[in-house]
Structure formats: structure tokens, C-alpha cells
Design a protein around this motif. Structure first.
Motif, PDB file in Angstrom:
ATOM      1  N   ALA A  16      15.316 -21.585 -24.291  1.00  0.00           N
ATOM      2  CA  ALA A  16      13.876 -21.621 -24.518  1.00  0.00           C
ATOM      3  C   ALA A  16      13.562 -21.492 -25.999  1.00  0.00           C
ATOM      4  CB  ALA A  16      13.211 -20.488 -23.747  1.00  0.00           C
ATOM      5  N   ALA A  17      12.508 -22.158 -26.418  1.00  0.00           N
ATOM      6  CA  ALA A  17      12.063 -22.061 -27.805  1.00  0.00           C
ATOM      7  C   ALA A  17      11.462 -20.675 -28.038  1.00  0.00           C
ATOM      8  CB  ALA A  17      11.039 -23.135 -28.108  1.00  0.00           C
ATOM      9  N   LYS A  18      11.686 -20.140 -29.230  1.00  0.00           N
ATOM     10  CA  LYS A  18      11.112 -18.859 -29.641  1.00  0.00           C
ATOM     11  C   LYS A  18      10.307 -19.098 -30.910  1.00  0.00           C
ATOM     12  CE  LYS A  18      15.020 -16.082 -28.024  1.00  0.00           C
ATOM     13  NZ  LYS A  18      16.044 -15.121 -28.460  1.00  0.00           N
ATOM     14  N   THR A  19       9.263 -18.321 -31.088  1.00  0.00           N
ATOM     15  CA  THR A  19       8.469 -18.419 -32.309  1.00  0.00           C
ATOM     16  C   THR A  19       8.309 -17.041 -32.923  1.00  0.00           C
ATOM     17  OG1 THR A  19       6.392 -18.197 -31.082  1.00  0.00           O
ATOM     18  CG2 THR A  19       7.171 -20.439 -31.505  1.00  0.00           C
ATOM     19  N   GLY A  20       8.134 -17.017 -34.232  1.00  0.00           N
ATOM     20  CA  GLY A  20       7.946 -15.767 -34.937  1.00  0.00           C
ATOM     21  C   GLY A  20       7.375 -16.011 -36.315  1.00  0.00           C
ATOM     22  N   GLN A  21       7.138 -14.934 -37.018  1.00  0.00           N
ATOM     23  CA  GLN A  21       6.623 -15.010 -38.383  1.00  0.00           C
ATOM     24  C   GLN A  21       7.539 -14.236 -39.310  1.00  0.00           C
ATOM     25  OE1 GLN A  21       2.583 -13.546 -38.104  1.00  0.00           O
ATOM     26  NE2 GLN A  21       1.824 -15.621 -37.741  1.00  0.00           N
ATOM     27  N   GLY A  22       7.690 -14.771 -40.521  1.00  0.00           N
ATOM     28  CA  GLY A  22       8.525 -14.131 -41.512  1.00  0.00           C
ATOM     29  C   GLY A  22       7.871 -14.141 -42.876  1.00  0.00           C
ATOM     30  N   VAL A  23       8.484 -13.407 -43.793  1.00  0.00           N
ATOM     31  CA  VAL A  23       8.063 -13.369 -45.190  1.00  0.00           C
ATOM     32  C   VAL A  23       9.317 -13.530 -46.024  1.00  0.00           C
ATOM     33  CG1 VAL A  23       7.030 -11.949 -47.006  1.00  0.00           C
ATOM     34  CG2 VAL A  23       6.130 -11.831 -44.674  1.00  0.00           C
ATOM     35  N   GLY A  24       9.228 -14.354 -47.059  1.00  0.00           N
ATOM     36  CA  GLY A  24      10.401 -14.557 -47.893  1.00  0.00           C
ATOM     37  C   GLY A  24      10.082 -15.280 -49.176  1.00  0.00           C
ATOM     38  N   VAL A  25      11.151 -15.692 -49.859  1.00  0.00           N
ATOM     39  CA  VAL A  25      11.049 -16.384 -51.138  1.00  0.00           C
ATOM     40  C   VAL A  25      11.757 -17.731 -51.012  1.00  0.00           C
ATOM     41  CG1 VAL A  25      11.687 -16.306 -53.587  1.00  0.00           C
ATOM     42  CG2 VAL A  25      10.969 -14.214 -52.415  1.00  0.00           C
ATOM     43  N   ILE A  26      11.105 -18.766 -51.476  1.00  0.00           N
ATOM     44  CA  ILE A  26      11.687 -20.111 -51.438  1.00  0.00           C
ATOM     45  C   ILE A  26      12.811 -20.182 -52.466  1.00  0.00           C
ATOM     46  CG2 ILE A  26      11.270 -22.569 -51.835  1.00  0.00           C
ATOM     47  CD1 ILE A  26       8.333 -22.027 -50.987  1.00  0.00           C
ATOM     48  N   THR A  27      14.005 -20.578 -52.030  1.00  0.00           N
ATOM     49  CA  THR A  27      15.136 -20.697 -52.946  1.00  0.00           C
ATOM     50  C   THR A  27      15.499 -22.155 -53.225  1.00  0.00           C
ATOM     51  OG1 THR A  27      16.752 -20.504 -51.147  1.00  0.00           O
ATOM     52  CG2 THR A  27      16.091 -18.459 -52.264  1.00  0.00           C
ATOM     53  N   ALA A  28      15.042 -23.083 -52.388  1.00  0.00           N
ATOM     54  CA  ALA A  28      15.306 -24.508 -52.604  1.00  0.00           C
ATOM     55  C   ALA A  28      14.328 -25.345 -51.787  1.00  0.00           C
ATOM     56  CB  ALA A  28      16.736 -24.872 -52.225  1.00  0.00           C
ATOM     57  N   ILE A  29      13.997 -26.516 -52.326  1.00  0.00           N
ATOM     58  CA  ILE A  29      13.157 -27.491 -51.627  1.00  0.00           C
ATOM     59  C   ILE A  29      13.858 -28.833 -51.744  1.00  0.00           C
ATOM     60  CG2 ILE A  29      10.925 -28.676 -51.556  1.00  0.00           C
ATOM     61  CD1 ILE A  29       9.739 -26.148 -52.951  1.00  0.00           C
ATOM     62  N   ASP A  30      14.103 -29.484 -50.608  1.00  0.00           N
ATOM     63  CA  ASP A  30      14.718 -30.808 -50.586  1.00  0.00           C
ATOM     64  C   ASP A  30      13.756 -31.745 -49.851  1.00  0.00           C
ATOM     65  OD1 ASP A  30      16.186 -33.125 -50.173  1.00  0.00           O
ATOM     66  OD2 ASP A  30      18.035 -32.063 -49.672  1.00  0.00           O
ATOM     67  N   ALA A  31      12.875 -32.389 -50.608  1.00  0.00           N
ATOM     68  CA  ALA A  31      11.855 -33.259 -50.019  1.00  0.00           C
ATOM     69  C   ALA A  31      12.472 -34.453 -49.299  1.00  0.00           C
ATOM     70  CB  ALA A  31      10.877 -33.715 -51.092  1.00  0.00           C
ATOM     71  N   LYS A  32      13.574 -34.988 -49.825  1.00  0.00           N
ATOM     72  CA  LYS A  32      14.217 -36.143 -49.179  1.00  0.00           C
ATOM     73  C   LYS A  32      14.750 -35.785 -47.803  1.00  0.00           C
ATOM     74  CE  LYS A  32      15.517 -38.809 -53.215  1.00  0.00           C
ATOM     75  NZ  LYS A  32      16.610 -39.498 -53.911  1.00  0.00           N
ATOM     76  N   ALA A  33      15.322 -34.609 -47.657  1.00  0.00           N
ATOM     77  CA  ALA A  33      15.878 -34.163 -46.378  1.00  0.00           C
ATOM     78  C   ALA A  33      14.854 -33.402 -45.543  1.00  0.00           C
ATOM     79  CB  ALA A  33      17.103 -33.283 -46.608  1.00  0.00           C
ATOM     80  N   ASN A  34      13.641 -33.207 -46.108  1.00  0.00           N
ATOM     81  CA  ASN A  34      12.579 -32.474 -45.420  1.00  0.00           C
ATOM     82  C   ASN A  34      13.027 -31.046 -45.091  1.00  0.00           C
ATOM     83  OD1 ASN A  34       9.994 -32.259 -44.292  1.00  0.00           O
ATOM     84  ND2 ASN A  34      10.790 -32.693 -42.269  1.00  0.00           N
ATOM     85  N   LYS A  35      13.666 -30.367 -46.083  1.00  0.00           N
ATOM     86  CA  LYS A  35      14.208 -29.017 -45.876  1.00  0.00           C
ATOM     87  C   LYS A  35      13.591 -28.027 -46.861  1.00  0.00           C
ATOM     88  CE  LYS A  35      17.562 -29.915 -42.849  1.00  0.00           C
ATOM     89  NZ  LYS A  35      17.934 -29.179 -41.673  1.00  0.00           N
ATOM     90  N   LEU A  36      13.381 -26.827 -46.365  1.00  0.00           N
ATOM     91  CA  LEU A  36      12.861 -25.725 -47.153  1.00  0.00           C
ATOM     92  C   LEU A  36      13.797 -24.541 -46.942  1.00  0.00           C
ATOM     93  CD1 LEU A  36      10.473 -24.571 -48.807  1.00  0.00           C
ATOM     94  CD2 LEU A  36       9.400 -23.983 -46.628  1.00  0.00           C
ATOM     95  N   THR A  37      14.443 -24.074 -48.017  1.00  0.00           N
ATOM     96  CA  THR A  37      15.366 -22.944 -47.905  1.00  0.00           C
ATOM     97  C   THR A  37      14.620 -21.674 -48.299  1.00  0.00           C
ATOM     98  OG1 THR A  37      17.233 -24.382 -48.419  1.00  0.00           O
ATOM     99  CG2 THR A  37      17.603 -22.017 -48.617  1.00  0.00           C
ATOM    100  N   ILE A  38      14.686 -20.685 -47.402  1.00  0.00           N
ATOM    101  CA  ILE A  38      13.942 -19.441 -47.590  1.00  0.00           C
ATOM    102  C   ILE A  38      14.884 -18.251 -47.430  1.00  0.00           C
ATOM    103  CG2 ILE A  38      12.024 -18.021 -46.777  1.00  0.00           C
ATOM    104  CD1 ILE A  38      10.883 -20.586 -45.461  1.00  0.00           C
ATOM    105  N   GLN A  39      14.840 -17.342 -48.408  1.00  0.00           N
ATOM    106  CA  GLN A  39      15.519 -16.051 -48.293  1.00  0.00           C
ATOM    107  C   GLN A  39      14.471 -15.113 -47.698  1.00  0.00           C
ATOM    108  OE1 GLN A  39      16.784 -14.334 -52.002  1.00  0.00           O
ATOM    109  NE2 GLN A  39      17.963 -12.741 -50.994  1.00  0.00           N
ATOM    110  N   HIS A  40      14.676 -14.692 -46.440  1.00  0.00           N
ATOM    111  CA  HIS A  40      13.634 -13.948 -45.737  1.00  0.00           C
ATOM    112  C   HIS A  40      14.130 -12.625 -45.194  1.00  0.00           C
ATOM    113  CE1 HIS A  40      15.318 -14.815 -41.749  1.00  0.00           C
ATOM    114  NE2 HIS A  40      15.538 -16.045 -42.177  1.00  0.00           N
ATOM    115  N   GLY A  41      13.173 -11.774 -44.874  1.00  0.00           N
ATOM    116  CA  GLY A  41      13.457 -10.502 -44.226  1.00  0.00           C
ATOM    117  C   GLY A  41      13.695 -10.722 -42.741  1.00  0.00           C
TER     118      GLY A  41
END
Length: 91
Positions: A16-41
Motif C-alpha cells: 500500500a502507498a504511504k504518505t507523510g511530511q518531512g523537512v530537509g535541505v536540498i542537496t541536488a536537483i536533476d531537472a533532466k531526470a526529474n529528481k530532487l535529492t533531499i537530506q531530511h529528518g
């Protein structure tokens, strides 16, 4: 039924899909791959400890205006090993 012996386990459902909320800092953005890397708690709602993850951005327009080093709040959806960010809120 005859010939069905190899079918064991075919009735397993996808996790089953799960959802949640987080807080973090963006460490990388790859627009071509549509990826967002986040260092989160920790994100207890999805059972995750603090870590760094490369998320798929859904929709891709979420990446607009974001920058590496930016602190954000975000919504995440997980299903099995797949994870995507569905909303971003600059902090």
C-alpha cells in the motif's frame, strides 16, 4: 488445479502507498531526470529515519524555483521502494 503449482505467490498485492511530511535541505536537483535529492529528518508516517534520498518530483513543475542548499518542507508518497515528492514548501 493441475498445472497451477508454479502459480504460488501470484496473488500477492503490491504494498500500500504511504504518505507523510518531512523537512530537509536540498542537496541536488536533476531537472533532466526529474529528481530532487533531499537530506531530511525522520518521517515517522512512512517509517523512515533521517537520511538523504533522491526523490522523483511529481509533478515535475515542483522543481521550478528550487535551489541546492534550500531548506524545505515536503510531502512524500512511498510505495514499496518507490518514493516521490508531491509538494514542496520553502522554509
Amino acid at each position: 488445479m493441475k498445472g497451477m503449482s508454479g502459480m504460488a505467490g501470484m496473488d500477492k498485492k503490491a504494498p500500500a502507498a504511504k504518505t507523510g511530511q518531512g523537512v530537509g535541505v536540498i542537496t541536488a536537483i536533476d531537472a533532466k531526470a526529474n529528481k530532487l535529492t533531499i537530506q531530511h529528518g525522520p518521517i515517522p508516517a512512512v517509517g523512515w529515519p533521517a537520511m538523504t534520498v533522491a526523490f522523483k518530483a511529481n509533478p515535475p513543475t515542483l522543481l521550478r524555483g528550487l535551489r541546492v542548499g534550500q531548506r524545505i518542507g515536503f510531502d512524500v508518497k512511498t510505495q514499496g521502494m518507490a518514493a516521490e515528492v508531491t509538494a514542496v514548501r520553502p522554509q
